[in-house]
Design a protein around this motif. Structure first.
Motif, PDB file in Angstrom:
ATOM      1  N   SER A  92       0.846  -1.191   0.000  1.00  0.00           N
ATOM      2  CA  SER A  92       0.000   0.000   0.000  1.00  0.00           C
ATOM      3  C   SER A  92       0.878   1.235   0.000  1.00  0.00           C
ATOM      4  CB  SER A  92      -0.933  -0.003   1.212  1.00  0.00           C
ATOM      5  OG  SER A  92      -0.188  -0.115   2.412  1.00  0.00           O
ATOM      6  N   ALA A  93       0.301   2.349  -0.442  1.00  0.00           N
ATOM      7  CA  ALA A  93       1.062   3.594  -0.509  1.00  0.00           C
ATOM      8  C   ALA A  93       1.579   3.964   0.877  1.00  0.00           C
ATOM      9  CB  ALA A  93       0.183   4.707  -1.068  1.00  0.00           C
ATOM     10  N   GLY A  94       2.870   4.289   0.957  1.00  0.00           N
ATOM     11  CA  GLY A  94       3.479   4.662   2.229  1.00  0.00           C
ATOM     12  C   GLY A  94       4.089   3.508   2.989  1.00  0.00           C
ATOM     13  N   GLN A  95       3.905   2.278   2.523  1.00  0.00           N
ATOM     14  CA  GLN A  95       4.438   1.120   3.240  1.00  0.00           C
ATOM     15  C   GLN A  95       5.957   1.076   3.138  1.00  0.00           C
ATOM     16  OE1 GLN A  95       2.472  -2.580   2.327  1.00  0.00           O
ATOM     17  NE2 GLN A  95       4.247  -3.812   2.917  1.00  0.00           N
ATOM     18  N   LEU A  96       6.613   0.686   4.230  1.00  0.00           N
ATOM     19  CA  LEU A  96       8.076   0.588   4.271  1.00  0.00           C
ATOM     20  C   LEU A  96       8.542  -0.613   3.462  1.00  0.00           C
ATOM     21  CD1 LEU A  96      10.683   1.768   5.480  1.00  0.00           C
ATOM     22  CD2 LEU A  96      10.390   0.192   7.419  1.00  0.00           C
ATOM     23  N   LEU A  97       9.429  -0.356   2.496  1.00  0.00           N
ATOM     24  CA  LEU A  97       9.933  -1.418   1.630  1.00  0.00           C
ATOM     25  C   LEU A  97      11.346  -1.845   2.008  1.00  0.00           C
ATOM     26  CD1 LEU A  97       8.767   0.031  -1.826  1.00  0.00           C
ATOM     27  CD2 LEU A  97       7.485  -1.416  -0.244  1.00  0.00           C
ATOM     28  N   ALA A  98      12.178  -0.874   2.347  1.00  0.00           N
ATOM     29  CA  ALA A  98      13.571  -1.167   2.689  1.00  0.00           C
ATOM     30  C   ALA A  98      14.091  -0.080   3.633  1.00  0.00           C
ATOM     31  CB  ALA A  98      14.438  -1.253   1.444  1.00  0.00           C
ATOM     32  N   GLN A  99      15.154  -0.403   4.376  1.00  0.00           N
ATOM     33  CA  GLN A  99      15.744   0.533   5.323  1.00  0.00           C
ATOM     34  C   GLN A  99      17.239   0.663   5.042  1.00  0.00           C
ATOM     35  OE1 GLN A  99      14.379   2.382   8.181  1.00  0.00           O
ATOM     36  NE2 GLN A  99      16.368   3.298   7.719  1.00  0.00           N
ATOM     37  N   LEU A 100      17.689   1.913   4.864  1.00  0.00           N
ATOM     38  CA  LEU A 100      19.114   2.187   4.715  1.00  0.00           C
ATOM     39  C   LEU A 100      19.721   2.466   6.093  1.00  0.00           C
ATOM     40  CD1 LEU A 100      19.107   4.605   1.628  1.00  0.00           C
ATOM     41  CD2 LEU A 100      19.032   2.109   1.651  1.00  0.00           C
ATOM     42  N   ASP A 101      21.051   2.301   6.198  1.00  0.00           N
ATOM     43  CA  ASP A 101      21.694   2.677   7.456  1.00  0.00           C
ATOM     44  C   ASP A 101      21.519   4.177   7.668  1.00  0.00           C
ATOM     45  OD1 ASP A 101      23.678   3.152   5.270  1.00  0.00           O
ATOM     46  OD2 ASP A 101      24.878   3.902   6.942  1.00  0.00           O
ATOM     47  N   ASN A 102      21.227   4.580   8.896  1.00  0.00           N
ATOM     48  CA  ASN A 102      20.889   5.976   9.176  1.00  0.00           C
ATOM     49  C   ASN A 102      21.653   6.547  10.374  1.00  0.00           C
ATOM     50  OD1 ASN A 102      19.697   4.635  11.286  1.00  0.00           O
ATOM     51  ND2 ASN A 102      17.585   5.120  10.679  1.00  0.00           N
ATOM     52  N   GLU A 103      22.789   5.937  10.707  1.00  0.00           N
ATOM     53  CA  GLU A 103      23.552   6.387  11.875  1.00  0.00           C
ATOM     54  C   GLU A 103      24.001   7.832  11.711  1.00  0.00           C
ATOM     55  OE1 GLU A 103      27.175   4.683  14.730  1.00  0.00           O
ATOM     56  OE2 GLU A 103      26.832   3.860  12.730  1.00  0.00           O
ATOM     57  N   ARG A 104      24.546   8.166  10.552  1.00  0.00           N
ATOM     58  CA  ARG A 104      25.026   9.524  10.320  1.00  0.00           C
ATOM     59  C   ARG A 104      23.871  10.530  10.416  1.00  0.00           C
ATOM     60  NH1 ARG A 104      29.516  11.462   7.966  1.00  0.00           N
ATOM     61  NH2 ARG A 104      30.118   9.334   7.365  1.00  0.00           N
ATOM     62  N   GLN A 105      22.727  10.218   9.811  1.00  0.00           N
ATOM     63  CA  GLN A 105      21.584  11.126   9.853  1.00  0.00           C
ATOM     64  C   GLN A 105      21.064  11.297  11.289  1.00  0.00           C
ATOM     65  OE1 GLN A 105      22.053   8.697   7.698  1.00  0.00           O
ATOM     66  NE2 GLN A 105      21.806   9.539   5.621  1.00  0.00           N
ATOM     67  N   GLN A 106      21.123  10.208  12.065  1.00  0.00           N
ATOM     68  CA  GLN A 106      20.670  10.306  13.455  1.00  0.00           C
ATOM     69  C   GLN A 106      21.573  11.213  14.282  1.00  0.00           C
ATOM     70  OE1 GLN A 106      17.735   8.547  14.818  1.00  0.00           O
ATOM     71  NE2 GLN A 106      18.166  10.306  16.156  1.00  0.00           N
ATOM     72  N   TYR A 107      22.896  11.105  14.093  1.00  0.00           N
ATOM     73  CA  TYR A 107      23.833  11.971  14.805  1.00  0.00           C
ATOM     74  C   TYR A 107      23.618  13.429  14.412  1.00  0.00           C
ATOM     75  CZ  TYR A 107      26.498   7.915  16.422  1.00  0.00           C
ATOM     76  OH  TYR A 107      26.895   6.757  17.033  1.00  0.00           O
ATOM     77  N   SER A 108      23.413  13.658  13.127  1.00  0.00           N
ATOM     78  CA  SER A 108      23.211  15.031  12.670  1.00  0.00           C
ATOM     79  C   SER A 108      21.952  15.624  13.281  1.00  0.00           C
ATOM     80  CB  SER A 108      23.130  15.055  11.137  1.00  0.00           C
ATOM     81  OG  SER A 108      22.885  16.359  10.668  1.00  0.00           O
ATOM     82  N   LEU A 109      20.889  14.818  13.365  1.00  0.00           N
ATOM     83  CA  LEU A 109      19.652  15.301  13.964  1.00  0.00           C
ATOM     84  C   LEU A 109      19.841  15.610  15.446  1.00  0.00           C
ATOM     85  CD1 LEU A 109      16.623  15.876  13.885  1.00  0.00           C
ATOM     86  CD2 LEU A 109      16.225  13.416  14.236  1.00  0.00           C
ATOM     87  N   ASN A 110      20.563  14.753  16.163  1.00  0.00           N
ATOM     88  CA  ASN A 110      20.808  14.987  17.586  1.00  0.00           C
ATOM     89  C   ASN A 110      21.575  16.293  17.795  1.00  0.00           C
ATOM     90  OD1 ASN A 110      19.515  12.584  18.106  1.00  0.00           O
ATOM     91  ND2 ASN A 110      21.413  11.396  18.357  1.00  0.00           N
ATOM     92  N   LYS A 111      22.548  16.529  16.939  1.00  0.00           N
ATOM     93  CA  LYS A 111      23.341  17.767  17.050  1.00  0.00           C
ATOM     94  C   LYS A 111      22.464  18.992  16.831  1.00  0.00           C
ATOM     95  CE  LYS A 111      27.100  20.275  14.800  1.00  0.00           C
ATOM     96  NZ  LYS A 111      28.075  20.283  13.694  1.00  0.00           N
ATOM     97  N   GLU A 112      21.639  18.951  15.802  1.00  0.00           N
ATOM     98  CA  GLU A 112      20.776  20.088  15.492  1.00  0.00           C
ATOM     99  C   GLU A 112      19.755  20.318  16.605  1.00  0.00           C
ATOM    100  OE1 GLU A 112      21.395  22.044  13.035  1.00  0.00           O
ATOM    101  OE2 GLU A 112      22.895  20.799  12.069  1.00  0.00           O
ATOM    102  N   LYS A 113      19.229  19.264  17.173  1.00  0.00           N
ATOM    103  CA  LYS A 113      18.273  19.412  18.260  1.00  0.00           C
ATOM    104  C   LYS A 113      18.921  20.017  19.499  1.00  0.00           C
ATOM    105  CE  LYS A 113      14.767  15.907  17.222  1.00  0.00           C
ATOM    106  NZ  LYS A 113      14.124  14.646  17.688  1.00  0.00           N
TER     107      LYS A 113
END
Length: 357
Positions: A92-113
Motif C-alpha cells: 500500500s502507498a506509504g508502506q516501508l519497503l527497505a531501510q538504509l543505514d541511518n547512523e550519520r543522519q541520526q547523529y546530525s539530527l541529535n546535534k541540530e536538536k
C-alpha cells in the motif's frame, strides 16, 4: 409359292416386333424421367432468419498496461540494511519497503536538536530581558532569527533521517526487486530499488483508423479476448484529439477492471470495440450470401421446395452473422449450403434446417 398360312405368320411376327419395341421405348422413357427428377432435385441445407442482437464493431489488438506504476528510488545515500518485501507482494502507498543505514543522519539530527534547545533557552531569557527593557529589540530579533533558522535545520535533519526509509509511492504489487542487502545506494545516481505496478485497473491502448473516428464515443464497451481465458469487458475512456499523420490513426485508451488480479500488464488481447448495438435485428449467417453483379443475394426456399434468388441489403456484420435490412422477412428459409449449383426455380431437397446463434 407362298401359302396363306405363311402370310399369316409373317403378319403376326411384325405385330409382335412392334409390341416389343413399344414396350422397350416405354421402359427407356420411364428411366429417363426418373433420372431427370434426380438431377433436378438438388440437396441443400437451409436456415431460418431470426431476430437477435448484433453490433457495429472494430477489431484490433492491444497489450495491457498498468494504469499506475512507479520506479522506487532512494532520496538518501546509504547501505541497504533491511529489505521487507519481495516480488509479488502487494503493498500500500506509504508502506516501508527497505531501510538504509541511518547512523550519520541520526547523529546530525541529535546535534541540530541540541543546538536548538540551547537557542530556545537563550531566547526565553532574552525575551524576559526584552520585556523589561534591559536589551534592545535588535538583539532580541537577531536571536529569534537564529532560533528560526535552527528549527529549519532540525526539520531538514529529521527529513534526511526519514528519507533513509524507502517507502512505496503507490499501492500495487512489487513486480521487480532490484535492491540487495549491503548494496550502497547513491541518491544522485537515481538507482531503482523496486518497481511497483497497480493491477487494480489496467489499460489497453488501441489505434483507431481515421475513418472509424466518427463512430467512436467515450463510454462505449469493448470486449477483450485472451488465450485460455474468458472474455473481459472494457470501457473506452479517452480518445486523442490528434490524428497521427504518419499512420492515419487515433490513439484511444480502454479501461479494464481487474479486481480479481487475473490479468497482468503485458498480456496480449484481441479487442472488439463495439460502436453500436441493435437488440432486435434480422439476422442471417454470412455463408448464405452470394454475390451477383457486385450485390449480395440469397436463395430462398418456398413451400414447394423451389428456390428463388433475392437481393438483400446488409447492415451490421460480425464474424459469422450479418444483419439484413431489406429483402427478407422473419422466418424465411434461406439456403446456406449447396447454393452454388442453384438457379431460379430449381427444385431442391432440404436435407436439414440449421439453427444458428
Amino acid at each position: 409359292m407362298k401359302t396363306p398360312n405363311h402370310f399369316k405368320l409373317t403378319a403376326l411376327a411384325a405385330i409382335f416386333s412392334c409390341f416389343v419395341l413399344t414396350a422397350c421405348n416405354g421402359a427407356n422413357s420411364s428411366t429417363a424421367s426418373s433420372t431427370a427428377d434426380v438431377i433436378l432435385t438438388i440437396p441443400v441445407e437451409a436456415v431460418l432468419t431470426r431476430h437477435g442482437e448484433i453490433s457495429s464493431s472494430y477489431r484490433t489488438t492491444a497489450t495491457l498496461e498498468a494504469r499506475g506504476e512507479a520506479e522506487v528510488i532512494s532520496k538518501a545515500t546509504g547501505i541497504v540494511q533491511h529489505i521487507l518485501v519481495e516480488e509479488g507482494d502487494a503493498v500500500s502507498a506509504g508502506q516501508l519497503l527497505a531501510q538504509l543505514d541511518n547512523e550519520r543522519q541520526q547523529y546530525s539530527l541529535n546535534k541540530e536538536k541540541a543546538e536548538l534547545n540551547r537557542l530556545a533557552s537563550e531566547l526565553t531569557r532574552t525575551k524576559e530581558m526584552h520585556e523589561r527593557k534591559l536589551i534592545s529589540s535588535d538583539v532580541f530579533e537577531k536571536l529569534q532569527w537564529q532560533f528560526d533558522a535552527m528549527q529549519a535545520s532540525v526539520n531538514l535533519a529529521e527529513l534526511a533521517l526519514k528519507e533513509t526509509e524507502v517507502r512505496a509511492p503507490i499501492s500495487g504489487v512489487i513486480s521487480r526487486r532490484y535492491a540487495k542487502l549491503g548494496q550502497l545506494v547513491n541518491q544522485y545516481a537515481t538507482q531503482s530499488l523496486f518497481h511497483i505496478v497497480s493491477n487494480q485497473q489496467l489499460e489497453a491502448v488501441v489505434h483507431l483508423p481515421e475513418q472509424q473516428l466518427a463512430q467512436a464515443r467515450i463510454g462505449q464497451n469493448a470486449l477483450l479476448e485472451f488465450a485460455g481465458m474468458l472474455p473481459v469487458n472494457a470501457e473506452l475512456v479517452r480518445i486523442s484529439p490528434v490524428v497521427d499523420a504518419a499512420s492515419g490513426t487515433v490513439r484511444a485508451v480502454l479501461r479494464v477492471a481487474n479486481e480479481q488480479q487475473l490479468l497482468k500488464p503485458g498480456m496480449f488481447a484481441q479487442v472488439q470495440l463495439q460502436f453500436d448495438v441493435k437488440a432486435d435485428a434480422l439476422l442471417l449467417p454470412k455463408r448464405a450470401l452470394m454475390t451477383t453483379d457486385n450485390s449480395p443475394t440469397v436463395f430462398v426456399v418456398n413451400a414447394e421446395n423451389k428456390v428463388s434468388r433475392k437481393p438483400v441489403s446488409l447492415g451490421y456484420q460480425s464474424d459469422n452473422t450479418v444483419e439484413i435490412l431489406s429483402g427478407l422477412a422473419l422466418g424465411d428459409k434461406v439456403v446456406i449450403a449447396g447454393q452454388s449449383a442453384l438457379k431460379d426455380d430449381a427444385l431442391v431437397n432440404v436435407v436439414s434446417v440449421k439453427q444458428f446463434e
